[in-house]
Design a protein around this motif. Structure first.
Motif, PDB file in Angstrom:
ATOM      1  N   GLN A  20      19.152   5.144 -15.835  1.00 35.37           N
ATOM      2  CA  GLN A  20      20.205   6.139 -15.691  1.00 35.37           C
ATOM      3  C   GLN A  20      19.605   7.502 -15.336  1.00 35.37           C
ATOM      4  N   GLY A  21      20.119   8.103 -14.295  1.00 28.81           N
ATOM      5  CA  GLY A  21      19.659   9.421 -13.901  1.00 28.81           C
ATOM      6  C   GLY A  21      18.490   9.428 -12.933  1.00 28.81           C
ATOM      7  N   THR A  22      17.921   8.260 -12.642  1.00 25.42           N
ATOM      8  CA  THR A  22      16.794   8.236 -11.706  1.00 25.42           C
ATOM      9  C   THR A  22      17.307   8.241 -10.274  1.00 25.42           C
ATOM     10  N   THR A  23      16.497   8.752  -9.353  1.00 25.40           N
ATOM     11  CA  THR A  23      16.864   8.835  -7.942  1.00 25.40           C
ATOM     12  C   THR A  23      15.665   8.457  -7.096  1.00 25.40           C
ATOM     13  N   PRO A  24      15.875   8.266  -5.775  1.00 24.85           N
ATOM     14  CA  PRO A  24      14.735   8.041  -4.890  1.00 24.85           C
ATOM     15  C   PRO A  24      13.734   9.192  -4.996  1.00 24.85           C
ATOM     16  N   TYR A  25      12.472   8.881  -5.017  1.00 22.86           N
ATOM     17  CA  TYR A  25      11.371   9.829  -5.105  1.00 22.86           C
ATOM     18  C   TYR A  25      11.214  10.458  -6.480  1.00 22.86           C
ATOM     19  N   SER A  26      12.054  10.075  -7.453  1.00 22.36           N
ATOM     20  CA  SER A  26      12.000  10.746  -8.749  1.00 22.36           C
ATOM     21  C   SER A  26      10.666  10.554  -9.445  1.00 22.36           C
ATOM     22  N   THR A  27      10.022   9.414  -9.205  1.00 14.67           N
ATOM     23  CA  THR A  27       8.729   9.177  -9.839  1.00 14.67           C
ATOM     24  C   THR A  27       7.603   9.898  -9.121  1.00 14.67           C
ATOM     25  N   ARG A  28       7.856  10.361  -7.872  1.00 14.56           N
ATOM     26  CA  ARG A  28       6.887  11.125  -7.088  1.00 14.56           C
ATOM     27  C   ARG A  28       5.549  10.411  -6.992  1.00 14.56           C
ATOM     28  N   LEU A  29       5.599   9.095  -6.885  1.00 12.90           N
ATOM     29  CA  LEU A  29       4.368   8.329  -6.759  1.00 12.90           C
ATOM     30  C   LEU A  29       3.662   8.681  -5.453  1.00 12.90           C
ATOM     31  N   LYS A  30       2.371   8.808  -5.534  1.00  6.92           N
ATOM     32  CA  LYS A  30       1.597   9.195  -4.356  1.00  6.92           C
ATOM     33  C   LYS A  30       1.292   7.959  -3.512  1.00  6.92           C
ATOM     34  N   ILE A  31       2.324   7.425  -2.870  1.00  8.50           N
ATOM     35  CA  ILE A  31       2.120   6.173  -2.144  1.00  8.50           C
ATOM     36  C   ILE A  31       2.330   6.304  -0.636  1.00  8.50           C
ATOM     37  N   SER A  32       2.980   7.362  -0.173  1.00  9.18           N
ATOM     38  CA  SER A  32       3.340   7.442   1.246  1.00  9.18           C
ATOM     39  C   SER A  32       2.127   7.411   2.158  1.00  9.18           C
ATOM     40  N   SER A  33       1.127   8.271   1.880  1.00  5.02           N
ATOM     41  CA  SER A  33      -0.043   8.313   2.748  1.00  5.02           C
ATOM     42  C   SER A  33      -0.881   7.047   2.654  1.00  5.02           C
ATOM     43  N   PRO A  34      -1.218   6.558   1.446  1.00  5.25           N
ATOM     44  CA  PRO A  34      -1.969   5.297   1.371  1.00  5.25           C
ATOM     45  C   PRO A  34      -1.253   4.148   2.069  1.00  5.25           C
ATOM     46  N   LEU A  35       0.075   4.087   1.928  1.00 10.10           N
ATOM     47  CA  LEU A  35       0.838   3.031   2.586  1.00 10.10           C
ATOM     48  C   LEU A  35       0.728   3.144   4.097  1.00 10.10           C
ATOM     49  N   THR A  36       0.881   4.371   4.607  1.00 11.48           N
ATOM     50  CA  THR A  36       0.829   4.584   6.052  1.00 11.48           C
ATOM     51  C   THR A  36      -0.507   4.146   6.640  1.00 11.48           C
ATOM     52  N   PHE A  37      -1.610   4.559   5.995  1.00 10.90           N
ATOM     53  CA  PHE A  37      -2.920   4.231   6.537  1.00 10.90           C
ATOM     54  C   PHE A  37      -3.299   2.773   6.300  1.00 10.90           C
ATOM     55  N   LYS A  38      -2.764   2.182   5.251  1.00 11.46           N
ATOM     56  CA  LYS A  38      -2.978   0.739   5.058  1.00 11.46           C
ATOM     57  C   LYS A  38      -2.322  -0.037   6.200  1.00 11.46           C
ATOM     58  N   LEU A  39      -1.150   0.404   6.606  1.00 14.25           N
ATOM     59  CA  LEU A  39      -0.465  -0.226   7.735  1.00 14.25           C
ATOM     60  C   LEU A  39      -1.253  -0.035   9.032  1.00 14.25           C
ATOM     61  N   LEU A  40      -1.743   1.190   9.256  1.00 15.71           N
ATOM     62  CA  LEU A  40      -2.441   1.485  10.505  1.00 15.71           C
ATOM     63  C   LEU A  40      -3.715   0.671  10.672  1.00 15.71           C
ATOM     64  N   PHE A  41      -4.372   0.360   9.555  1.00 15.56           N
ATOM     65  CA  PHE A  41      -5.627  -0.386   9.635  1.00 15.56           C
ATOM     66  C   PHE A  41      -5.441  -1.881   9.373  1.00 15.56           C
ATOM     67  N   HIS A  42      -4.191  -2.305   9.256  1.00 13.13           N
ATOM     68  CA  HIS A  42      -3.925  -3.718   9.000  1.00 13.13           C
ATOM     69  C   HIS A  42      -4.263  -4.555  10.239  1.00 13.13           C
ATOM     70  N   GLN A  43      -4.853  -5.709   9.988  1.00 10.33           N
ATOM     71  CA  GLN A  43      -5.149  -6.657  11.063  1.00 10.33           C
ATOM     72  C   GLN A  43      -4.506  -7.998  10.755  1.00 10.33           C
ATOM     73  N   PRO A  44      -3.855  -8.631  11.735  1.00 11.91           N
ATOM     74  CA  PRO A  44      -3.662  -8.128  13.098  1.00 11.91           C
ATOM     75  C   PRO A  44      -2.698  -6.946  13.128  1.00 11.91           C
ATOM     76  N   ALA A  45      -2.861  -6.101  14.130  1.00 10.18           N
ATOM     77  CA  ALA A  45      -2.050  -4.898  14.233  1.00 10.18           C
ATOM     78  C   ALA A  45      -0.585  -5.264  14.490  1.00 10.18           C
ATOM     79  N   PHE A  46       0.304  -4.533  13.850  1.00  2.00           N
ATOM     80  CA  PHE A  46       1.733  -4.745  14.080  1.00  2.00           C
ATOM     81  C   PHE A  46       2.166  -3.998  15.339  1.00  2.00           C
ATOM     82  N   ARG A  47       3.304  -4.373  15.876  1.00  2.32           N
ATOM     83  CA  ARG A  47       3.789  -3.721  17.098  1.00  2.32           C
ATOM     84  C   ARG A  47       4.437  -2.380  16.790  1.00  2.32           C
TER      85      ARG A  47
END
Length: 257
Positions: A20-47
């Motif tokens: 109750q009372g929680t919203t998107p981003y409320s936990t402010r987990l530092k995941i956006s940048s690690p997720l982005t770069f994990k995707l960029l270096f993933h093999q095989p590369a996505f389209r």
């Protein structure tokens, strides 16, 4: 938005109690940048990937030289991918609404992938953005910056690496995060909305470094002068300018990994 249906009344009460009372981003987990770069270096590369981020993070991904939000995250991400902003998602689209807006971006990995050492590139960009609105001449005069580079230079010389030797598989442990706040900058995470300039420890500034004139310092500043980068700022440099400056340092036997 995710809509879940819970059939058990007892679990409904428990879920309400927990969330109750929680919203998107409320936990402010530092995941956006690690997720982005994990995707960029993933093999095989996505389209292509279409992802929703907190608005400010998304704007940093697509920022251009000279933009207020242009930072290390912008430079690094755009080296490996083409990023475009698709649409804004306002707070009112969520129940309950978060405190910030969101944005959807499209990420397309560059093919072929840039042929450079990721550690070298990251170390170089970190140093350039120690203080992104200072001139590069000021940054590379800093005592801590020169000390790290000189130690790295001497180590490579001791290993017998010539100017033309590839250091792709050599890891000598150069830790540029020591120049600033490693907790914030290690992952280039910008979800908190703070600038990614790195503050120097122990109060070092340009004046402190000026008193220590050395042959190596002249070598470093000579590279900047050769490329006419001494009065330029990282916040204004294009991708091609960063690549050119890195190549000049490497030709002089100066590396950042």
């Amino acid at each position: 938005m995710v809509i879940a249906v819970e059939l058990d009344p007892r679990m409904v009460l428990e879920l309400q109690r927990r969330f109750q009372g929680t919203t998107p981003y409320s936990t402010r987990l530092k995941i956006s940048s690690p997720l982005t770069f994990k995707l960029l270096f993933h093999q095989p590369a996505f389209r292509c990937a279409v992802i929703m981020f907190q608005k400010e993070f998304a704007m940093r991904l697509v920022a251009h030289p000279g933009d207020k939000l242009y930072c290390r995250l912008s430079v690094n991400n755009q080296l490996y991918a083409r990023v475009s902003h698709l649409l804004k998602v306002g707070k009112s689209n969520f129940r309950p609404p978060p405190k910030v807006d969101s944005s959807v971006v499209q990420i397309e990995p560059r093919k072929p992938r840039p042929q450079l050492n990721p550690k070298e590139w990251d170390g170089f960009i970190r140093m350039c953005f120690i203080r992104k609105n200072k001139t590069l001449g000021s940054i590379f005069r800093l005592k801590n910056a020169l000390s790290l580079l000189e130690k790295n230079y001497k180590t490579l010389q001791a290993l017998g690496c010539s100017q033309s030797t590839s250091i792709e598989n050599i890891d000598i442990g150069m830790d540029i995060s020591k120049l600033g706040n490693s907790n914030e900058d290690q992952s280039m995470e910008m979800d908190g909305g703070s600038d990614d300039e790195m503050e120097l420890e122990n109060g070092d500034d340009e004046g402190d470094a000026e008193s220590e004139v050395s042959e190596f310092k002249d070598k470093v500043l000579g590279v900047l002068k050769k490329g006419q980068f001494e009065e330029k700022r990282a916040s204004k440099l294009t991708q091609q300018e960063f690549l050119y400056l890195l190549s000049l340092f490497n030709k002089a036997g100066i590396h950042f990994s």
